[in-house]
Design a protein around this motif. Sequence first.
Motif, PDB file in Angstrom:
ATOM      1  N   ALA A 172     -12.552   2.561   3.563  1.00  0.00           N
ATOM      2  CA  ALA A 172     -13.099   1.427   4.313  1.00  0.00           C
ATOM      3  C   ALA A 172     -11.972   0.641   4.981  1.00  0.00           C
ATOM      4  N   TYR A 173     -12.392  -0.330   5.791  1.00  0.00           N
ATOM      5  CA  TYR A 173     -11.430  -1.198   6.480  1.00  0.00           C
ATOM      6  C   TYR A 173     -11.516  -2.626   5.955  1.00  0.00           C
ATOM      7  N   LEU A 174     -10.375  -3.275   5.882  1.00  0.00           N
ATOM      8  CA  LEU A 174     -10.347  -4.720   5.620  1.00  0.00           C
ATOM      9  C   LEU A 174      -9.471  -5.379   6.677  1.00  0.00           C
ATOM     10  N   GLU A 175     -10.078  -6.306   7.405  1.00  0.00           N
ATOM     11  CA  GLU A 175      -9.363  -6.957   8.496  1.00  0.00           C
ATOM     12  C   GLU A 175      -8.238  -7.856   7.964  1.00  0.00           C
ATOM     13  N   ALA A 176      -7.244  -8.076   8.797  1.00  0.00           N
ATOM     14  CA  ALA A 176      -6.132  -8.959   8.418  1.00  0.00           C
ATOM     15  C   ALA A 176      -6.592 -10.407   8.433  1.00  0.00           C
ATOM     16  N   GLY A 231       2.611  -7.161  -0.389  1.00  0.00           N
ATOM     17  CA  GLY A 231       1.211  -7.344  -0.058  1.00  0.00           C
ATOM     18  C   GLY A 231       0.449  -8.218  -1.024  1.00  0.00           C
ATOM     19  N   GLY A 232      -0.847  -8.280  -0.780  1.00  0.00           N
ATOM     20  CA  GLY A 232      -1.740  -9.099  -1.588  1.00  0.00           C
ATOM     21  C   GLY A 232      -3.146  -8.555  -1.480  1.00  0.00           C
ATOM     22  N   LYS A 233      -4.106  -9.396  -1.799  1.00  0.00           N
ATOM     23  CA  LYS A 233      -5.514  -8.998  -1.802  1.00  0.00           C
ATOM     24  C   LYS A 233      -5.877  -8.153  -0.572  1.00  0.00           C
ATOM     25  N   PRO A 265      -0.618  -4.996  11.680  1.00  0.00           N
ATOM     26  CA  PRO A 265      -1.048  -6.408  11.675  1.00  0.00           C
ATOM     27  C   PRO A 265      -2.548  -6.614  11.849  1.00  0.00           C
ATOM     28  N   ILE A 266      -3.298  -5.555  12.179  1.00  0.00           N
ATOM     29  CA  ILE A 266      -4.731  -5.730  12.449  1.00  0.00           C
ATOM     30  C   ILE A 266      -5.561  -5.654  11.170  1.00  0.00           C
ATOM     31  N   PHE A 267      -5.157  -4.756  10.285  1.00  0.00           N
ATOM     32  CA  PHE A 267      -5.915  -4.579   9.051  1.00  0.00           C
ATOM     33  C   PHE A 267      -5.020  -4.782   7.831  1.00  0.00           C
ATOM     34  N   ARG A 268      -5.619  -5.349   6.759  1.00  0.00           N
ATOM     35  CA  ARG A 268      -4.899  -5.353   5.486  1.00  0.00           C
ATOM     36  C   ARG A 268      -4.820  -3.923   4.973  1.00  0.00           C
ATOM     37  N   THR A 269      -5.931  -3.209   5.083  1.00  0.00           N
ATOM     38  CA  THR A 269      -5.844  -1.772   4.842  1.00  0.00           C
ATOM     39  C   THR A 269      -6.821  -1.041   5.735  1.00  0.00           C
ATOM     40  N   ARG A 270      -6.452   0.171   6.023  1.00  0.00           N
ATOM     41  CA  ARG A 270      -7.356   1.127   6.654  1.00  0.00           C
ATOM     42  C   ARG A 270      -7.738   2.129   5.561  1.00  0.00           C
ATOM     43  N   PRO A 271      -8.686   3.021   5.843  1.00  0.00           N
ATOM     44  CA  PRO A 271      -9.143   3.943   4.788  1.00  0.00           C
ATOM     45  C   PRO A 271      -7.992   4.704   4.126  1.00  0.00           C
ATOM     46  N   VAL A 272      -8.003   4.695   2.801  1.00  0.00           N
ATOM     47  CA  VAL A 272      -6.848   5.205   2.068  1.00  0.00           C
ATOM     48  C   VAL A 272      -7.277   5.687   0.678  1.00  0.00           C
ATOM     49  N   SER A 273      -6.571   6.667   0.158  1.00  0.00           N
ATOM     50  CA  SER A 273      -6.671   7.011  -1.268  1.00  0.00           C
ATOM     51  C   SER A 273      -5.265   6.954  -1.835  1.00  0.00           C
ATOM     52  N   VAL A 274      -5.188   6.673  -3.127  1.00  0.00           N
ATOM     53  CA  VAL A 274      -3.881   6.404  -3.733  1.00  0.00           C
ATOM     54  C   VAL A 274      -3.791   7.081  -5.097  1.00  0.00           C
ATOM     55  N   LYS A 298       0.886 -10.762   6.822  1.00  0.00           N
ATOM     56  CA  LYS A 298       0.628  -9.740   7.844  1.00  0.00           C
ATOM     57  C   LYS A 298       1.793  -8.775   7.977  1.00  0.00           C
ATOM     58  N   GLU A 299       2.983  -9.318   7.749  1.00  0.00           N
ATOM     59  CA  GLU A 299       4.174  -8.458   7.882  1.00  0.00           C
ATOM     60  C   GLU A 299       4.279  -7.463   6.730  1.00  0.00           C
ATOM     61  N   GLU A 300       3.455  -7.640   5.703  1.00  0.00           N
ATOM     62  CA  GLU A 300       3.556  -6.745   4.544  1.00  0.00           C
ATOM     63  C   GLU A 300       2.503  -5.639   4.543  1.00  0.00           C
ATOM     64  N   SER A 301       1.524  -5.727   5.451  1.00  0.00           N
ATOM     65  CA  SER A 301       0.545  -4.648   5.521  1.00  0.00           C
ATOM     66  C   SER A 301       1.092  -3.547   6.429  1.00  0.00           C
ATOM     67  N   ARG A 302       0.380  -2.452   6.497  1.00  0.00           N
ATOM     68  CA  ARG A 302       0.870  -1.308   7.276  1.00  0.00           C
ATOM     69  C   ARG A 302       0.823  -1.594   8.767  1.00  0.00           C
TER      70      ARG A 302
END
Length: 474
Positions: free
Chosen positions: A366-370, A285-287, A381-390, A375-379
């Motif tokens: 929060a959401y971040l759009e792709a 992934g990336g930004k 293809p629509i979003f770089r991330t969906r709401p998440v805690s880590v 794209k193949e490295e995000s969970r």
Amino acid sequence: MKISTSFLFFVIIQLLCRCTTPDQKPNIVFIFIDDMGWKDVGFMGATYYETPNIDKLANEGMIFTNAYANAANCAPTRACLLSGQYSPRHGLFTVAGSDRGKSEDRRIIPIKNTTEIALDKITIAEALKPAGYVSAAIGKWHIGHKPQAQGFDVGIDRGDLGYPYGHYNEDSVYLTDHLTDVAVDFIRENNPKETGKPFFLYLAHHAVHTPIQAKEEIMKKYENKEGIDCHNHATYAAMVESVDESVRDVNKALEELGLSENTLVVFFSDNGGHGTYTCQKPLRGGKGMYYEGGIREPMFAYWPGKIKAGSSNDVPVISTDFYPTFLELAGQAAPENYPLDGKSIVPLISGETSFDRESLFWHFPAYLEAYAGLKEESRDPIFRTRPVSVIRKGDWKLLLFYEEWMLDGGSDQITTNNAVELYNLSNDISETNNLSNKEVEKRDELLDDLLAWIEDTGAQVPTERNAEYVDSGL
Ligand SMILES: [Ca+2]
């Protein structure tokens, strides 16, 4: 044992420095790059990008290989770094709205974002003030109220220099060069040998953030150079090289004024590299993503005579650590009744190789759009991330995704709802092997710790189903 004359000379100089300036507090130069990824510099292994000046300082200082930003995009990392607090305490989770992308693609209502650090937060500049520091924020700010309202004596961003957008002004001056000149002027005008006051310079470049614009003469070199994998964008490479020149010029000013031996220089970035222009392999992934490529950063600390040249450290550190680090160097106590989430890394730069801290945390409701790239490295293809805690604890990393956690049965359905991903970074730095159903004990341990942290910090978590969501079959 043979002791070289240069070593003896070095020891004598050190002793002289200590004798002549016993009370001198160190200057702090924090060079903060925008969107520069973990592998975007030579000292982290890049060969297409050329960063000889950055590499020289990195190799003469300490390289941190597990340094993290507090977030995968710009504003929240800056807010965490400058306030010393994790995002749930200041509410700055993302850039602009938390509801990016299309509503029909979002299953859950994200938590509303804050776009400025409240004035009652005590920034690192405010905390350093009682120790006598003169502070400058030069370059990207991005967190609301001006730097001068948050304790900086000097605050100059690109708007002040005539750059409404992009990296060139109407006189064709390149922004990275311009900010460097302003920073060098600040150092010269605030030479502690003349003012008697130490300085804190927060030089936050807008490079290498989009728009991807570089200096023609540097770009030409890369157009004729063969790329490697996803390191092949000539303009991006030239932007990186301009950052390298900036580090060279700032360091040169410190050397010319004889300040290097009393100045800590830190090099860091605010989030992973932009997936359209670069990548961070073997990181995933990336930004914008909460896989390693989105949050792990290139970092070094340079301080001749104080930090051992040629050293490296693999202890996980995070941008909230800089605040207590700088306070410790300044000999300044932490503000009272103000929680700081980081830990001073002074022991690490002094040569210790372990750290009494169990875990690091991230919260991104929060959401971040792709966008193009990775794209193949995000969970999905629509979003770089969906709401998440880590949470990262030791070599283990767990990601908790709120759509599935809140809407698909939570812990009762944990083996089937895909709410949790668990990786062992010691043998899977690329986060390809999700062990959440295999290492159940480890999963539950990290999950418990993460949920406890969410409760402790009062983090707001998304719970409400989005009525506009349309199942696209993903
Ligand atoms: Ca950024």
